[in-house]
Design an enzyme around this catalytic site. Structure first.
Site, mmCIF file in Angstrom:
data_model
loop_
_atom_site.group_PDB
_atom_site.id
_atom_site.type_symbol
_atom_site.label_atom_id
_atom_site.label_comp_id
_atom_site.label_asym_id
_atom_site.label_seq_id
_atom_site.Cartn_x
_atom_site.Cartn_y
_atom_site.Cartn_z
ATOM 1 N NE ARG A 74 -10.951 -9.951 -1.307
ATOM 2 C CZ ARG A 74 -11.362 -9.124 -2.262
ATOM 3 N NH1 ARG A 74 -11.739 -9.606 -3.437
ATOM 4 N NH2 ARG A 74 -11.405 -7.820 -2.038
ATOM 5 C CE LYS A 125 -3.902 -1.723 2.797
ATOM 6 N NZ LYS A 125 -4.973 -1.581 1.794
HETATM 7 N N1 BES Z 1 -7.863 -3.609 4.904
HETATM 8 C C1 BES Z 1 -8.135 -3.247 3.563
HETATM 9 C C2 BES Z 1 -9.447 -2.478 3.416
HETATM 10 C C3 BES Z 1 -9.484 -1.113 4.035
HETATM 11 C C4 BES Z 1 -9.197 0.012 3.286
HETATM 12 C C5 BES Z 1 -9.889 -0.955 5.353
HETATM 13 C C6 BES Z 1 -9.267 1.262 3.873
HETATM 14 C C7 BES Z 1 -9.950 0.302 5.931
HETATM 15 C C8 BES Z 1 -9.649 1.413 5.186
HETATM 16 C C9 BES Z 1 -8.213 -4.492 2.681
HETATM 17 O O1 BES Z 1 -7.425 -5.552 3.061
HETATM 18 C C10 BES Z 1 -7.757 -4.087 1.331
HETATM 19 O O2 BES Z 1 -6.606 -3.756 1.192
HETATM 20 N N2 BES Z 1 -8.649 -4.097 0.353
HETATM 21 C C11 BES Z 1 -8.320 -3.727 -0.973
HETATM 22 C C12 BES Z 1 -8.939 -4.736 -1.910
HETATM 23 C C13 BES Z 1 -8.435 -4.637 -3.320
HETATM 24 C C14 BES Z 1 -6.972 -5.030 -3.372
HETATM 25 C C15 BES Z 1 -9.253 -5.546 -4.197
HETATM 26 C C16 BES Z 1 -8.859 -2.315 -1.215
HETATM 27 O O3 BES Z 1 -9.918 -1.982 -0.694
HETATM 28 O O4 BES Z 1 -8.203 -1.555 -1.885
HETATM 29 MN MN MN Z 2 -5.454 -5.364 2.287
#
Ligand code: BES
Ligand code: MN
Ligand code: ZN
Length: 469
Positions: free
Chosen positions: A321, A247
Site C-alpha cells: 500500500r 515474515k
Molecule cells: N505481499 C503480502 C501479501 C501476500 C500474502 C501475498 C500472502 C501473497 C500471499 C503483503 O505485502 C503483506 O505482507 N500483507 C500483510 C499485511 C499485514 C501486515 C497488515 C499480510 O497480509 O499479512
Molecule cells: Mn508484505
C-alpha cells in the site's frame, strides 16, 4: 519462457493426420467435419463416454507410417467455461508430440484455443520435464479468433514468466528493463529522480535493499481517435521479506511473486497494440524490494508520500500500500485519467475471504465495478466485488501522521478491506478500482489452464475490459 506451442488455422483436416482431435457432446455425436471410417457411436458407447468437458477418449487408427490416434474430446454444455476445460485437457494429453490437428468445437473457439495454449505453459530453469505439443492446427476456426487467443495467452505467459523469475535475478532495475522491451515508450525513475519528485513511499520500502527501487511508466496511445484514458497501477515488490517486520520462512518463500500485479500491467500494455485497443492506457509499476537491513525503514517511522500526505509505518510488511499510494497520487495529480485500476498481491486476508479461485475487486464506482466483474466472468479471471466499509476507516487513524499503514490494535480486523480503504485515500475522486490478487496470484496445482507458481491472473480480465467493453 513464453508458451512454445503455436496455434494456427487449417482449411481442411488432412485424411492422414497422426493426431486428430474431434469434439463430441453428450449425445455422442461427433462433428461431421471429417470422415473417420470408424464406428464412432459404438466406440464412445464402449468406453462409456459421457461427453463431459475434459473427458477424452483415445482411439488408435491405422496410418501410413504406423499407428495414429483420434482423440474424441467432450465439450460438455458447449459454454465458454466447458470449452476452456476441453481445450486445456487436450494439450495436456498430447505432451511431447509434434502436431495436433483439432476439429474446432462449436462456440467460443477463442476461449477454447486460449485455454489450450495456457495449459501448455511451464516455467523451467534447465531442461526439466516433457515438452508441450509443438503446434495446434485448428480446422473450422476463424483466424482472428485464434490470433486473439494466441496474443492473450502469450501475455498471460509473460506475466507468469516475470513473476516466476527468482528474485536473485529479478530486482527493480531488471523489471524496468523488461518493461522497456514491450515496444512502447517507457519512462523510469531511478532513486535520485524518485527523491527529487517526492515518491517517499517507494523510497521508504526500497531503502533496506541493495537493489534500489524504480518507478516505471509505460504509455500506449492508439492510432485511432482516443475515447478514454485509463491508468493501470501494479504492485511491483520484487521480493517481500516483510522488512524489519520480518515474515516467517513459510510465508516468505512464496514472495518472489509479490510483483505479480506489476507483471500483469507490463503484459497487458505489451498486448494492447496487437489487439487493436482504442483506449489510451498508461501503466505504472511501483517497484521495490522489501528487505530488512541497517538502512531499512523501521516500524514507527513516518514517511511522506507523493503529493505530501504523511503515513506512520506501524508494520513494514504492509509495504504494498505504501508503494501504491505514491503511484495512485501521481496518477491523480499528473495523468488526469478517466479511470484508475490498481492490481496487487496486497493481503493474505483476501485468500481467507475468497480463496484461490476468485479475485477481489473494490471500487469507488458502481459502473466500473460491474464492467470489471463482467469482463472477469467473460475472460475466466473471476472477480467478486468486496465492500469499502466506511465504519472501518478509523482503523487507519494515526495520532502523529495523516494516516497509519495498518490498524494499531485489532478492533476492526478486515485486513483486505482496510488495505483498500488506505489506497482509496490516494486515488482521488476519479473512478477507481482495486484488485487484490494475493489469493489468486499463485497456484499450488498444475491443472487445467494453471501451472504451479504464478498464474498471471488479471491479464485476461484487464485485456477483456480494455478491448471489448
Ligand atoms: N505481499 C503480502 C501479501 C501476500 C500474502 C501475498 C500472502 C501473497 C500471499 C503483503 O505485502 C503483506 O505482507 N500483507 C500483510 C499485511 C499485514 C501486515 C497488515 C499480510 O497480509 O499479512
Ligand atoms: Mn508484505
Ligand atoms: Zn507484499
Amino acid at each position: 519462457m513464453p508458451i512454445e506451442t503455436t496455434a494456427s488455422v487449417v482449411a481442411e483436416v488432412p485424411d492422414d493426420a497422426d493426431l486428430l482431435a474431434v469434439p463430441y457432446a453428450s449425445d455422442l455425436d461427433p462433428a461431421h467435419v471429417v470422415e473417420l471410417h470408424l464406428p464412432v457411436r459404438d466406440l464412445l458407447a464402449h468406453y462409456e463416454a459421457k461427453g463431459e468437458a475434459g473427458e477424452i477418449v483415445e482411439v488408435p487408427v491405422a496410418r501410413a507410417g504406423g499407428v495414429g490416434r483420434v482423440l474424441f474430446y467432450g465439450v460438455g454444455d458447449g459454454s465458454p467455461r466447458a470449452l476452456r476445460k476441453a481445450g486445456a485437457a487436450l494439450t495436456r494429453r498430447v505432451k511431447g508430440k509434434d502436431t495436433l490437428t483439432v476439429v474446432a468445437p462449436e462456440g467460443d473457439v477463442a476461449a477454447f484455443t486460449e485455454a489450450a495454449l495456457l495449459a501448455a505453459y511451464s516455467f523451467k530453469i534447465g531442461n526439466a520435464g516433457k515438452k508441450s505439443v509443438r503446434s495446434l492446427a485448428i480446422a473450422g476456426a476463424a483466424p482472428d479468433e485464434v490470433r486473439r487467443a494466441q496474443t492473450v495467452a502469450q501475455a498471460v505467459a509473460l506475466a507468469r514468466d516475470l513473476s516466476n523469475m527468482p528474485s536473485s535475478v529479478k530486482n527493480p532495475a531488471w523489471l524496468a528493463e523488461r518493461a522497456a522491451e514491450c515496444g512502447l515508450p517507457v519512462r523510469v525513475w531511478d532513486e535520485e529522480q524518485l527523491q527529487a519528485d517526492g515518491f517517499g513511499g517507494i523510497l521508504a520500502v526500497g531503502r533496506g535493499s541493495v537493489s534500489p527501487p524504480r518507478f516505471i511508466q509505460i504509455s500506449y496511445t492508439p492510432d485511432e481517435p482516443v475515447d478514454r484514458h485509463v491508468v493501470l497501477v501494479g504492485k511491483g515488490i520484487t521480493f517481500d521479506s516483510g522488512g524489519l517486520s520480518l515474515k516467517p520462512t513459510d510465508n516468505m518463500k512464496t514472495q518472489k511473486t509479490d510483483m505479480a500485479g506489476g507483471a500483469v500491467v507490463i503484459a497487458v500494455l505489451g498486448a494492447l497494440a496487437q489487439l487493436g485497443a482504442s483506449v489510451r492506457v498508461t501503466g505504472l509499476i511501483a517497484a521495490a524490494e522489501n528487505m530488512p537491513s541497517g538502512t531499512a525503514q523501521r516500524p514507527s517511522d513516518v514517511i511522506k508520500h507523493y503529493g505530501g500526505r504523511t503515513v506512520e509505518v506501524l508494520n513494514t510488511d504492509a509495504e504494498g500500500r505504501l508503494v501504491l499510494a505514491d503511484a495512485l497520487a501521481y496518477a491523480d495529480a499528473v495523468l488526469g485519467p478517466d479511470a484508475v485500476v490498481d492490481i496487487a498481491t496486497l493481503t493474505g486476508a483476501i485468500s481467507v475471504a475468497l480463496g484461490r479461485n476468485v479475485g477481489a475487486v473494490y471500487a469507488s464506482d458502481d459502473v466500473l465495478a460491474k464492467q470489471l466483474v463482467d469482463a472477469g466472468q467473460a475472460a475466466d479471471d473471476r472477480l467478486w466485488r468486496m465492500p469499502l466499509i466506511e465504519d472501518y476507516t478509523p482503523a487507519l487513524e494515526s495520532s502523529i501522521a495523516d494516516l497509519a499503514n495498518v490498524e494499531a490494535g485489532s478492533r476492526f480486523g478486515a485486513g483486505s478491506i482496510t488495505a483498500a480503504l488506505f489506497l482509496r485515500e490516494f486515488a482521488g475522486r476519479r473512478p477507481w478500482a482495486h484488485l487484490d490478487i494475493a489469493g489468486v496470484g499463485r497456484s499450488t496445482v498444475d491443472e487445467g489452464t494453471l501451472s504451479k507458481g504464478a498464474t498471471g491472473f488479471g491479464v485476461r480480465v484487464l485485456l477483456e475490459w480494455l478491448t471489448r467493453s
